[in-house]
Motif scaffolding. Structure first.
Motif, PDB file in Angstrom:
ATOM      1  N   LEU A  40       0.819  -1.211   0.000  1.00 28.01           N
ATOM      2  CA  LEU A  40       0.000   0.000   0.000  1.00 28.01           C
ATOM      3  C   LEU A  40       0.856   1.266   0.000  1.00 28.01           C
ATOM      4  CD1 LEU A  40      -2.753  -1.151   2.503  1.00 28.01           C
ATOM      5  CD2 LEU A  40      -3.098  -0.622   0.089  1.00 28.01           C
ATOM      6  N   VAL A  67      -3.031   0.996  -9.464  1.00 23.31           N
ATOM      7  CA  VAL A  67      -3.643  -0.322  -9.598  1.00 23.31           C
ATOM      8  C   VAL A  67      -5.087  -0.120 -10.048  1.00 23.31           C
ATOM      9  CG1 VAL A  67      -2.214  -1.502  -7.877  1.00 23.31           C
ATOM     10  CG2 VAL A  67      -4.310  -0.363  -7.149  1.00 23.31           C
ATOM     11  N   VAL A 118      -8.876  -0.787  -9.685  1.00 24.06           N
ATOM     12  CA  VAL A 118      -9.806  -1.177  -8.622  1.00 24.06           C
ATOM     13  C   VAL A 118     -11.227  -0.908  -9.098  1.00 24.06           C
ATOM     14  CG1 VAL A 118     -10.497  -0.825  -6.220  1.00 24.06           C
ATOM     15  CG2 VAL A 118      -8.112  -0.479  -6.891  1.00 24.06           C
ATOM     16  N   LYS A 119     -11.952  -1.980  -9.419  1.00 24.00           N
ATOM     17  CA  LYS A 119     -13.354  -1.857  -9.842  1.00 24.00           C
ATOM     18  C   LYS A 119     -13.551  -0.733 -10.862  1.00 24.00           C
ATOM     19  CE  LYS A 119     -15.393  -4.335  -6.095  1.00 24.00           C
ATOM     20  NZ  LYS A 119     -16.397  -4.447  -5.066  1.00 24.00           N
ATOM     21  N   VAL A 124     -11.626   1.777 -11.844  1.00 21.08           N
ATOM     22  CA  VAL A 124     -10.846   3.015 -11.802  1.00 21.08           C
ATOM     23  C   VAL A 124      -9.398   2.688 -11.473  1.00 21.08           C
ATOM     24  CG1 VAL A 124     -12.843   4.393 -11.095  1.00 21.08           C
ATOM     25  CG2 VAL A 124     -11.290   3.493  -9.356  1.00 21.08           C
ATOM     26  N   VAL A 178      -6.019   3.908  -9.330  1.00 20.14           N
ATOM     27  CA  VAL A 178      -5.505   4.773  -8.255  1.00 20.14           C
ATOM     28  C   VAL A 178      -4.157   4.255  -7.783  1.00 20.14           C
ATOM     29  CG1 VAL A 178      -7.656   5.672  -7.253  1.00 20.14           C
ATOM     30  CG2 VAL A 178      -6.803   3.424  -6.550  1.00 20.14           C
ATOM     31  N   ASP A 224      -1.668   7.155  -2.596  1.00 21.00           N
ATOM     32  CA  ASP A 224      -2.616   8.278  -2.605  1.00 21.00           C
ATOM     33  C   ASP A 224      -3.872   7.942  -1.797  1.00 21.00           C
ATOM     34  OD1 ASP A 224      -0.989   9.871  -4.162  1.00 21.00           O
ATOM     35  OD2 ASP A 224      -1.955   9.330  -6.054  1.00 21.00           O
ATOM     36  N   VAL A 225      -4.288   6.673  -1.850  1.00 22.65           N
ATOM     37  CA  VAL A 225      -5.475   6.263  -1.083  1.00 22.65           C
ATOM     38  C   VAL A 225      -5.183   6.349   0.413  1.00 22.65           C
ATOM     39  CG1 VAL A 225      -7.072   4.369  -0.590  1.00 22.65           C
ATOM     40  CG2 VAL A 225      -6.299   4.786  -2.942  1.00 22.65           C
ATOM     41  N   ALA A 250      -5.312   9.813   1.405  1.00 21.72           N
ATOM     42  CA  ALA A 250      -6.677  10.368   1.319  1.00 21.72           C
ATOM     43  C   ALA A 250      -7.548   9.975   2.515  1.00 21.72           C
ATOM     44  CB  ALA A 250      -7.339   9.921   0.019  1.00 21.72           C
ATOM     45  N   VAL A 255     -13.967   6.906  -0.968  1.00 24.16           N
ATOM     46  CA  VAL A 255     -13.303   8.189  -0.719  1.00 24.16           C
ATOM     47  C   VAL A 255     -12.855   8.737  -2.071  1.00 24.16           C
ATOM     48  CG1 VAL A 255     -12.483   7.675   1.612  1.00 24.16           C
ATOM     49  CG2 VAL A 255     -11.075   7.046  -0.345  1.00 24.16           C
ATOM     50  N   ARG A 256     -12.706  10.051  -2.132  1.00 19.95           N
ATOM     51  CA  ARG A 256     -12.277  10.692  -3.366  1.00 19.95           C
ATOM     52  C   ARG A 256     -10.758  10.771  -3.364  1.00 19.95           C
ATOM     53  NH1 ARG A 256     -15.110  12.203  -7.208  1.00 19.95           N
ATOM     54  NH2 ARG A 256     -14.156  13.491  -8.825  1.00 19.95           N
ATOM     55  N   VAL A 257     -10.117  10.215  -4.396  1.00 14.47           N
ATOM     56  CA  VAL A 257      -8.659  10.202  -4.503  1.00 14.47           C
ATOM     57  C   VAL A 257      -8.280  10.714  -5.884  1.00 14.47           C
ATOM     58  CG1 VAL A 257      -6.581   8.798  -4.370  1.00 14.47           C
ATOM     59  CG2 VAL A 257      -8.575   8.164  -3.006  1.00 14.47           C
ATOM     60  N   LYS A 258      -7.750  11.938  -5.931  1.00 13.87           N
ATOM     61  CA  LYS A 258      -7.284  12.510  -7.200  1.00 13.87           C
ATOM     62  C   LYS A 258      -8.280  12.276  -8.340  1.00 13.87           C
ATOM     63  CE  LYS A 258      -2.507  12.948  -6.022  1.00 13.87           C
ATOM     64  NZ  LYS A 258      -1.119  12.794  -6.385  1.00 13.87           N
ATOM     65  N   VAL A 272     -10.922  10.327  -8.662  1.00 13.40           N
ATOM     66  CA  VAL A 272     -11.731   9.108  -8.767  1.00 13.40           C
ATOM     67  C   VAL A 272     -12.241   8.723  -7.375  1.00 13.40           C
ATOM     68  CG1 VAL A 272     -10.448   8.293 -10.774  1.00 13.40           C
ATOM     69  CG2 VAL A 272      -9.800   7.498  -8.498  1.00 13.40           C
ATOM     70  N   GLU A 273     -13.261   7.860  -7.361  1.00 15.30           N
ATOM     71  CA  GLU A 273     -13.812   7.410  -6.079  1.00 15.30           C
ATOM     72  C   GLU A 273     -13.594   5.923  -5.921  1.00 15.30           C
ATOM     73  OE1 GLU A 273     -17.818   8.756  -5.372  1.00 15.30           O
ATOM     74  OE2 GLU A 273     -16.922  10.646  -4.682  1.00 15.30           O
ATOM     75  N   VAL A 274     -13.012   5.527  -4.792  1.00  7.79           N
ATOM     76  CA  VAL A 274     -12.775   4.106  -4.521  1.00  7.79           C
ATOM     77  C   VAL A 274     -13.055   3.826  -3.053  1.00  7.79           C
ATOM     78  CG1 VAL A 274     -11.036   3.553  -6.274  1.00  7.79           C
ATOM     79  CG2 VAL A 274     -10.328   4.582  -4.115  1.00  7.79           C
ATOM     80  N   ASP A 330     -11.545  -2.095  -0.999  1.00  7.08           N
ATOM     81  CA  ASP A 330     -11.348  -2.653  -2.343  1.00  7.08           C
ATOM     82  C   ASP A 330      -9.899  -2.465  -2.802  1.00  7.08           C
ATOM     83  OD1 ASP A 330     -13.957  -3.519  -2.585  1.00  7.08           O
ATOM     84  OD2 ASP A 330     -14.636  -1.727  -3.641  1.00  7.08           O
ATOM     85  N   VAL A 331      -9.294  -1.336  -2.424  1.00 13.46           N
ATOM     86  CA  VAL A 331      -7.901  -1.081  -2.811  1.00 13.46           C
ATOM     87  C   VAL A 331      -6.983  -2.089  -2.112  1.00 13.46           C
ATOM     88  CG1 VAL A 331      -6.000   0.598  -2.769  1.00 13.46           C
ATOM     89  CG2 VAL A 331      -8.342   1.359  -3.265  1.00 13.46           C
TER      90      VAL A 331
END
Lengths: 432, 432
Positions: free
Chosen positions: A280, A286, A288-289, A291, A293, A297-298, A301, B286-289, B291-293, B297-298
């Motif tokens: 991570l 990568v 993810v469903k 999109v 990211v 960054d996650v 966030a 959550v919103r990351v740059k 996109v929303e993930v 899931d990540v």
């Protein structure tokens, strides 16, 4: 002096607040990719102008410099954008100041033994161009690197005849609580940068004490040490972390060893190891469903914005340099030079949390010394290339004094902070 | 029997491979949101048909049931999709089997003391409709829940006159290596589900031993215990985890306590605590740059697919039930009924890793018992509602025998696995 501040995040915002009380400059253009954020930071002083900028674009930064006849570019964005901002300043004929140097890349075969691309290598490679142009790039001019490097110069000039180790040591007793008063995990500095710093192979300088020497790397979190921080902070477990001081100090100051140890504490070390174990910490996107990211960054966030946690934080942060060697009197000496900021004070006085405030005050002091001509130079230089005394005096005059303490050696922790297991990026080397 | 298998992931794929060797059914429709994955799983038997399906849509599953005149729906998707698949089966007039029950929701005020919505509550609420329709929903029919529940029925019928505790205990000594042979972290089961199970408040049943009793919850990772697993696996640290057995067993079998403890091991516990501390376990986007993930899931996306790690995994996994109480002879008895699968064997024999294979074999056995009429029933029933002996005999006939071991009590670990700190979702309660 006409300053372009690139980046209005935590440190940029604090820079603007501190500079607003000084009269050494004519204008400050506050630029950010988020114009609203730039406008908030710029709204406090009539000499300030807000602008939108893409810091990854040399052309965009250059255009802003030209539009506002900028004489000094103050870089306060993530170091991933160092090179475009650095190049734009030179192209604009401006001087340049940053608080973190261009990024490293690990050695491809032996990342935990040998250096690959080192912090600042890309900037130092262009030193000749800056010298030729007669312009100054003052790199690593925050608190660490920055004030720690000023301390190194002060120790070499005024306290020591020979230096064994220049050991930067950073620690804090900060606690963040949520709206119910429960302690929560909330990093006081950019999590993206914290991951970058802490999971890169730490770098160490070993030299002969008269200029010659080499850099090598170790495993992350190596050589844990309990360091006793002043003003009530107390002992904090510190580990080797990659940091600019180790690359800067030996270029100007003779020593046998230069290190940087960060008082991460057990919780943050565990968190960083887990992020690395899972991947991570990666900046590669990568899927993810549907999109794409970057996992890092996650992680950044989901955590609270470091710029916003000030009101819910309490405690003190300490930056400093622990120097060992032979004093001017010829006797062994062990001295810690330090700077402590209490969050309660920085919030009450400036409305900015102590960690970003402590980072931001140092480039303001440095720019004032450049504006008044007390500091002068050209090329790519670190803070230790300049006389430390006027800096430390001006810092004190700003209302934020530094301290000095002669002391016993720190206690090396005999076992790694954590059992190594698979969570460790690599085992810490055995301690003697 | 005409089966619709919903989900062709790790467990679904292994189900298809095991069922391919049996002749109790006429056709198997393998459906997945990813048609290519369904086609791979369906390509091994001429009775198999692949289909694309959205498991979140009752209508879509119902349409597939009608198209293929399905008599039994085998649910092998994440339990978040349980209700649409469950409802579709009833609407189609089919019987239904799953391996994980409808999801729980924590108690809003006292999540670590009282139950909110329990595992399976949504399914049991519809038991009357299934009874009226004369159709069977056999819920929790994997290995755990599933085989563990069969063991409970066997213990009650054949080994014990009175039961104190029905303690499901799951542990393994599995190790995954990367292409260079270095051990890496790679969960052998869906990370999404592992997070769901392990961070939800664990549930415990306490009763008077004659049917009356209540469920309550504790803090995650509570009551750590060193349990000695058979066939060379050895002692593994186990902690309370929310699991269906605790909800199922007391509905059919008298006991004074029902628990589930999972041998997570120290590394996985640390990882789960860190994910929770950072909020990376969250399923809210959550919103990351731009996109929303969902952070969870990540986390799942950066880890290796559990279905693909079989060739790089070695070791054994053990599922079982530890029963204490009074034996048929009136004397105190402590017995562990268990089922061990060696990854080397399951890979060589079926090409599927041992954890998903061990989960998948049990619903195949159950469906064969339903096809042959050995097991019969209607309503929403757990595995312990049926005679255990024919199940255990057929499991052995499949080439995967179970074991039984009389033993001393497990060792309770006197301190929590980790210092609580902020990483713990909550402190483990003190142990007596």
């Amino acid at each position: 002096m006409r300053i372009l501040l690139v980046g209005a995040g935590g440190v940029g915002g604090a820079f603007a607040a501190i500079a607003a009380r000084r009269d050494f400059f004519e204008t400050l253009v506050v630029a950010d990719h988020d114009l609203a954020r730039a406008e908030r930071a710029a709204g406090i002083d009539e000499r300030y102008v807000a602008a939108q900028v893409d810091a990854s674009s040399t052309d965009a930064v250059l255009a802003l410099c030209r539009e506002h006849r900028i004489t000094h570019v103050m870089n306060a964005v993530d170091p991933v954008f160092d090179m475009p901002v650095f190049d734009a300043a030179l192209a604009a004929g401006a001087d340049y100041v940053d608080m973190a140097m261009s990024l490293s890349r690990p050695h491809p075969e032996a990342p935990y033994e040998r250096c690959g691309v080192k912090l600042g290598d890309e900037q130092f490679a262009k030193a000749g161009q800056w010298e030729t142009a007669g312009r100054l790039a003052l790199v690593g001019m925050g608190v660490e690197p920055g004030l720690s490097d000023v301390f190194a110069r002060y120790a070499a000039d005024h306290l020591f005849s020979e230096i064994d180790e220049l050991g930067t040591r950073d620690g804090a007793d900060l606690v963040v609580t949520d709206e119910h008063g429960n302690e929560v995990f909330a990093p006081s500095f950019s999590m993206w940068t914290t991951i970058e710093e802490c999971l890169n192979p730490p770098v160490i300088w070993t030299g002969d004490g008269s200029g010659a020497g080499t850099w090598h790397t170790t495993a992350p979190f190596s050589e844990p040490e309990l360091f006793d921080f002043p003003e009530g902070i107390g002992p904090v477990e510190c580990v080797n972390v990659e940091h600019e001081e180790v690359l800067l100090m030996p270029r100007w100051i003779d020593c046998r060893r230069a290190t940087f140890k960060y008082g991460l504490g057990e919780e943050l070390i565990t968190i960083l190891k887990v992020l690395h174990t899972l991947g991570l910490d990666s900046t590669e996107k990568v899927r993810v469903k549907g999109v794409e990211v970057s996992p890092r960054d996650v992680v950044a966030a989901v955590l609270p914005d470091p710029a916003g946690i000030g009101p819910r934080m309490r405690g003190k942060t300490c930056a400093g340099l622990w120097v060992t060697g032979t004093g001017k009197d010829g006797r062994p000496r062990s001295t810690y030079l330090y700077h402590v900021v209490d969050n309660e004070w920085s919030m009450a006085e400036y409305g900015h949390q102590c960690v970003v405030w402590q980072t931001a005050i140092n480039p303001v002091v440095a720019l004032e010394l450049l504006a008044t001509g007390v500091w002068q130079g050209s090329g790519v230089l670190g803070p230790e290339a300049f006389d430390a005394v006027p800096f430390l005096d001006l810092l004190t005059a700003y209302g934020s004094p530094w301290g000095i303490e002669d002391r016993e050696p720190a206690v090396l922790v005999s076992t790694p902070v954590h059992g190594a297991g698979r969570i460790a990026p690599a085992d810490a080397p055995p301690l003697s």
